[in-house]
Design a protein around this motif. Structure first.
Motif: not given
Ligand code: ASP
Length: 430
Positions: A309, A350, A352-354, A356, A386, A393
Motif C-alpha cells: 500500500m 491495511t 485493501g478496502v475503502p 482502511a 483514498d 497502491n
Molecule cells: N482504500 C485503500 C486500498 O484499498 C486502502 C486505504 O484506505 O488506504 O488500497
C-alpha cells in the motif's frame, strides 16, 4: 435505425474501454457538481457495479492461482517470487512515506491553522483502534478451514491454500489432471466474466464519481486544498518517477507501455477506492496488456493487493505532518524515523478496502504522540485522498508484477510492447 444513430452507437461501442471509463468519470464529476448532494440517488448504480466486481474476486484469485502453480511446476520458483515481491513491496513503501514526509515538509499543509489539542488527546489516542499485530498476521496465514477462508474472502489465507493445492496436484501426476482441467476451465470462465462485468464499468464509474463530486462540494475541499494537493502531487511523483523509473532501469522496459497498460486498473481503483475490489481488473491488465504470465499475475497481484500500500503510506506521511503542523508540534528526526517504520508496517496490515488507511493513520499518530483530533479533520476529505492512494497502491502491485515476471522469464514482451493493449483490440473486434 438511421445511419447517424448507427454510426453514433457504433462509435461508442468501438471506443476502447479506458476511453469509455474516462468519459464516464468526467461526465460523472460534471453531473455530480450540478446535482450536488442529490447525486446520492445515482450511487446504487455504482454499488451494483462494485458488487459485480467483488463477486469475481474469490473464485478468480483461487482458480487462477491453482492453475498458475500447476503451470509452473517449480515450487522453488514460487518461493523465490514470493520473497522478491515482499522485499520490493516493502522497499517501495518506505520510499513512498519518505516522499510523503518530504512534501509534507515543503508544502507545509497544516501551517497557520493554529489548532489547540484537547488535554484529553493522549487519552483519546490510547483508545485508537488496535492494528493487527505482525505475529497474529503471520499465524493467521494458514487457514484452519479453507472453506471459511474462501467464504470470508481472506486473500492471504486463500493464497496459501491455493499454493498448497496446486503443488499437491502437481505431485500426484496423472491423478491430478482432471482437477487441473477443471480449475483451468473455471479460471477461463472467470476471466470471461470479468470482461463482461467490465463492459458495465463506464456506467458504474460514472455513478460513483457523480456521488463523490456531489457529496464534496468546493466548500469541503477548499480549506484542505493543500493536504489534497500534497497527497495528489506525491502520488503522481511516486508513479511517474519511482514506478516508471523501476520499469525503465531495473526491468529495462518502456515505462510508457507500463503506464498505458495499467490505465483501466487505475481508473477502477480511483473510483472504487478498493485495491481488493480492483484485483480482477489488475489481473486482466497484467496478463493482457503487460504480458505477465498467468502464474505470476495470479500470485504477485493478490499478495500486493493485501500487503502493498504505497499510496496509503505516502498519505500517512503527509497526514502526520499536517497534524503536527496544525497543532504546532515539533517532530524530531527520531519521530520521522518512527513514522517511516510504523507507516510501513501499518500499510502491510491495511486491508485493501475503502477508508482502511484512515484507521491505520490513528496508529501512526498514536505512536508519535500526535493528537487524534487531527484524524477527524482528515476524515472529512478521506474519500478524495483514498481515490489517489488506492490508484497508487494498485499501480505499485502492477509494477512489481512486471519486475518479477521479467526477472523470472515470465514476461511476454511482444504483448508488453504491443502498440494497443490486447484488451482494447478485442474491444474493437467485439
Ligand atoms: N482504500 C485503500 C486500498 O484499498 C486502502 C486505504 O484506505 O488506504 O488500497
Amino acid at each position: 435505425m438511421s445511419t447517424t444513430t448507427a454510426q453514433q452507437s457504433g462509435g461508442w461501442s468501438n471506443l476502447a474501454l479506458w476511453k469509455k471509463i474516462l468519459i464516464g468519470m468526467v461526465a460523472g464529476i460534471i453531473v455530480g457538481a450540478i446535482m450536488g448532494p442529490n447525486a446520492e440517488m445515482l450511487k446504487p448504480i455504482g454499488t451494483l457495479f462494485i458488487n459485480a466486481i467483488k463477486m469475481l474476486i474469490v473464485p478468480l484469485v483461487f482458480c487462477s492461482l491453482v492453475v498458475g502453480v500447476t503451470a509452473m511446476q517449480d515450487s522453488a520458483k514460487m518461493g523465490r517470487m514470493g520473497i522478491k515481491s515482499i522485499i520490493i513491496y516493502l522497499l517501495t513503501t518506505a520510499v513512498a512515506i519518505t516522499i510523503g514526509l518530504g512534501l509534507g515538509t515543503i508544502l507545509a499543509p497544516g501551517d497557520g491553522l493554529n489548532m489547540v489539542a484537547d488535554a484529553n488527546a493522549a487519552a483519546v489516542a490510547k483508545d485508537a483502534k488496535d492494528a493487527p499485530s505482525l505475529v497474529s498476521t503471520i499465524i493467521n496465514l494458514i487457514p484452519k478451514n479453507p472453506i471459511e477462508a474462501l467464504a470470508g474472502g481472506k486473500i492471504l489465507q486463500i493464497i496459501v491454500f491455493a499454493l498448497g493445492l496446486g503443488i499437491a496436484l502437481n505431485m500426484i501426476g496423472e491423478k491430478g489432471e482432471p482437477a487441473i482441467k477443471l480449475f483451468n476451465s473455471l479460471a477461463e470462465a472467470m476471466f470471461k466474466l470479468t470482461e463482461l462485468v467490465m463492459k458495465f464499468a463506464p456506467y458504474g464509474i460514472f455513478a460513483l464519481m457523480a456521488w463523490v463530486a456531489g457529496k464534496y462540494g468546493m466548500d469541503v475541499l477548499l480549506p484542505l486544498f493543500k493536504v489534497i494537493g500534497a497527497v495528489y502531487i506525491g502520488c503522481i511523483i511516486h508513479v511517474l518517477v519511482v514506478y516508471s523509473g523501476a520499469i525503465a532501469f531495473i526491468a529495462r522496459l518502456s515505462p510508457v507501455q507500463y503506464l498505458k497498460g495499467i490505465v483501466n486498473a487505475q481508473m477502477m481503483a480511483f473510483s472504487s477506492t478498493s485495491s481488493s475490489g480492483t484485483l480482477p481488473v489488475s489481473i486482466r491488465c497484467a496478463r493482457e496488456n503487460l504480458g505477465v504470465s498467468k502464474g505470476t499475475a495470479s500470485f504477485v497481484l493478490p499478495l500486493g493487493a493485501t500487503i502493498n500500500m504505497d499510496g496509503t503510506a505516502l498519505y500517512q506521511g503527509v497526514a502526520a505532518l499536517f497534524v503536527a503542523q496544525a497543532f504546532g508540534i515539533d517532530l524530531s528526526t527520531g519521530d520521522y524515523l518512527t513514522i517511516i517504520a510504523t507507516a510501513t508496517l501499518a500499510s502491510v496490515g491495511t486491508a485493501g478496502v475503502p477508508g482502511a488507511g484512515l484507521i491505520m493513520l490513528s496508529l501512526v499518530l498514536t505512536t508519535v504522540g500526535l493528537p487524534m483530533e487531527g484524524l477527524a479533520i482528515i476524515a472529512g476529505i478521506d474519500r478524495i485522498l483514498d481515490m489517489a492512494r488506492t490508484s497508487v497502491n494498485v499501480s505499485g502491485d502492477l509494477m512489481v508484477s512486471v519486475l518479477i515476471a521479467k526477472s523470472e522469464n515470465e514476461l511476454d514482451e511482444s504483448i508488453y510492447n504491443a502498440v494497443e493493449p490486447v484488451t482494447e483490440q478485442e474491444g474493437v473486434n467485439a
